[in-house]
Design an enzyme around this catalytic site. Structure first.
Site, PDB file in Angstrom:
ATOM      1  N   ASN A   1      26.000  45.824  41.164  1.00  0.00           N
ATOM      2  CA  ASN A   1      27.287  45.315  40.664  1.00  0.00           C
ATOM      3  C   ASN A   1      27.191  45.314  39.144  1.00  0.00           C
ATOM      4  OD1 ASN A   1      29.650  44.000  40.041  1.00  0.00           O
ATOM      5  ND2 ASN A   1      29.205  42.158  41.231  1.00  0.00           N
TER       6      ASN A   1
ATOM      7  N   ARG B   1      29.539  47.845  44.114  1.00  0.00           N
ATOM      8  CA  ARG B   1      30.773  47.063  44.169  1.00  0.00           C
ATOM      9  C   ARG B   1      31.736  47.615  43.125  1.00  0.00           C
ATOM     10  NH1 ARG B   1      31.785  40.554  43.080  1.00  0.00           N
ATOM     11  NH2 ARG B   1      34.002  40.605  43.636  1.00  0.00           N
TER      12      ARG B   1
ATOM     13  N   HIS C   1      38.348  40.409  46.333  1.00  0.00           N
ATOM     14  CA  HIS C   1      37.342  39.693  47.136  1.00  0.00           C
ATOM     15  C   HIS C   1      37.369  40.130  48.598  1.00  0.00           C
ATOM     16  CE1 HIS C   1      38.146  36.315  44.027  1.00  0.00           C
ATOM     17  NE2 HIS C   1      37.022  36.945  43.670  1.00  0.00           N
TER      18      HIS C   1
END
Length: 395
Positions: A7, A87, A176
Site C-alpha cells: 500500500n 491496494r 473501503h
C-alpha cells in the site's frame, strides 16, 4: 503461496507478507519519510518488532530494504514471493473487480488520478517499483471502489446534468470496499447465516470513515462518493455539506480550487470542529472540559446514526449492524451513543460487552436483542492477498 501486499503512499510504503496456506501474516510494517530526511522502517516479523533508520531516496530503495529484511528473517533460503497485491484507491467506472496488472491497466490507474490525486499516483509508483524488484512475478491491483460497483444506478447517480456526469464520470463510487466486504462476510459467519442471505450495515469508522449497506452479499449503497470526502465527518475531512457552502467559502475567503480542497480534506472534520485533534481518542478525552470536542464527537455519532437509519430503510430491514476500523473497533462511547438511539430497531446494547476490547469478532448486543450488533476487526490486507491468490494461483 506467499503474497506480498503493498500500500504505497506519497512518502510511505506499507507491507504485509502473507502465507496463504494458513492465511497467516508472517511480517508487516511500514517504511516512512521516503524521499525525506530521517527515514525509517518499522516492522513486526513473527511477533518480533524491529526498526531500521534509513534515508530512502525513493520507493525502490524502501522496498529493496524491506525485502532484504524479509530474506534475512522469514523467507526460506532462495524463496521469493509468488505474487504481489496492491491496494489502489480508485478504480473509476471500469474496474468492478480486481485486475492482474498489465501495461493497459497500469495506464488507466495513472489516468484515474483525476479522481484520486492523493492516492492513485503513489499506487502507480508502487506498482512500477514492485515490477522492477520482482520481474516476472504477477502483480494484482485491488480497488477500494470495486465492491461498490453493484450499487443500483439510483443509488450512485448525482442530481447534476446527466450529460455532464457521463462526460466526467461523476457518480458515487464509494471506498473501503475490501474492508466492507471482509467485515460483512465475517458478520454473516458470526450470525451463522449465508453471506448472500443477509442485510448488514457495516460502519467502517477511522480517520477516514464510510458506512455501507450490504444486501445479500452486494453493496447497494455507501456513504462516500466520487471522492472520500462525502459521508460522515472524519478526522480532517468535512463529510456532507450543502454545495452552497463551497461557493460561499470560495467567494468570501477568496479560495481557489486547491485552497478549497485543502480546507475540506485537511482542516475540517473532527479537527476543524473541535480545534483539539483529528484523533477521535484525543477528542473523546477532551469532551468533559471542551464544548467543541463534545460537539465534534456528537456530530460524528449523529452522522453514523442517520446512515444506519437510512440504510435500514433502503434494504427494507437489517439483520446486523457491525462496527470496524480504528474508531469503530475501539470507541465504546461512540458505539453506545449510536446503539442507545436504535431501540426502535430492537437494539439492546450489552454495556459490559461493549467495553471489552478483543482482536476477534464479538457481539456487543444482549442475547435477547432483536437486532444483533457486533464489533469485528477489519483485515484489508488479507482480502487483498486473497484477491491476488484468486487471480494468479494458476498463472
Amino acid at each position: 503461496m506467499l503474497i506480498l501486499v503493498l500500500n504505497a503512499g506519497s512518502s510511505s510504503l506499507k507491507f504485509n507478507l502473507v502465507d496463504m496456506s494458513e492465511e497467516k501474516t508472517l511480517a508487516d510494517g511500514i517504511a516512512e519519510r521516503i524521499g525525506l530526511s530521517e527515514g525509517f522502517i518499522r516492522w513486526t516479523i513473527q511477533g518480533e518488532k524491529g526498526r531500521l533508520e534509513l534515508d530512502m531516496a525513493n520507493h525502490k530503495v524502501a522496498l529493496s530494504a524491506i525485502m532484504d529484511q524479509l530474506r534475512d528473517t522469514v523467507l526460506p533460503p532462495g524463496a521469493e514471493v509468488d505474487a504481489v497485491g496492491h491496494r489502489v484507491a480508485h478504480g473509476g467506472p471500469n474496474f468492478g473487480d480486481s485486475e492482474v496488472i498489465t501495461p493497459a491497466v497500469l495506464k488507466e490507474i495513472e489516468d484515474l488520478a483525476f479522481y484520486a490525486p492523493l492516492h492513485n499516483p503513489p499506487a502507480a509508483s508502487g506498482i512500477r517499483t514492485a515490477q522492477e524488484i520482482f520481474p516476472g512475478v504477477p502483480q494484482v491491483a485491488v480497488f477500494d471502489t470495486a465492491f461498490h460497483h453493484s450499487m443500483p444506478d439510483y443509488a450512485y447517480t448525482y442530481g447534476l446534468p446527466y450529460e455532464l456526469c457521463q462526460k466526467l464520470g461523476l457518480r458515487r463510487y464509494g471506498f473501503h470496499g475490501t474492508s466492507h466486504k471482509y467485515v460483512a462476510e465475517k458478520t454473516a459467519e458470526l450470525l451463522g447465516r449465508p453471506f448472500d442471505a443477509c442485510k448488514i450495515i457495516v460502519c467502517h469508522l477511522g480517520n477516514g470513515s464510510s458506512i455501507t449497506a450490504v444486501h445479500n452479499g452486494r453493496s447497494v449503497d455507501t456513504s462516500m462518493g466520487l471522492t472520500p470526502l462525502e459521508g460522515v465527518v472524519m478526522g480532517t475531512r468535512s463529510g456532507n455539506l450543502d454545495p452552497g457552502v463551497l461557493t460561499t467559502v470560495m467567494e468570501q475567503e477568496q479560495l481557489d480550487a486547491a485552497g478549497l480542497s485543502a480546507l475540506l480534506n485537511k482542516k475540517s472534520g473532527l479537527l476543524g470542529i473541535s480545534g483539539v485533534s483529528s484523533d477521535c481518542r484525543e477528542v473523546e478525552e477532551a469532551m468533559g472540559k471542551n464544548r467543541r470536542a463534545r460537539l465534534a464527537h456528537e456530530v460524528l455519532c449523529y452522522g453514523v446514526l442517520k446512515y444506519v437509519g437510512a440504510y435500514a430503510a433502503a434494504m427494507n430491514g437489517v439483520d446486523a449492524i457491525v462496527f470496524t476500523a480504528g474508531i469503530g473497533e475501539n470507541s465504546a462511547d461512540l458505539r453506545a451513543w449510536v446503539c442507545d438511539r436504535l431501540t426502535y430497531l430492537g437494539v439492546k446494547l450489552d454495556a459490559e460487552a461493549n467495553k471489552v476490547r478483543s482482536k476477534s469478532g464479538r457481539f456487543i448486543s444482549t442475547p435477547d436483542s432483536r437486532l444483533p450488533v457486533a464489533v469485528i476487526p477489519t483485515n484489508e490486507e488479507l482480502m487483498i492477498a486473497r484477491e491476488a491468490q484468486r487471480l494468479t494461483a494458476n498463472a
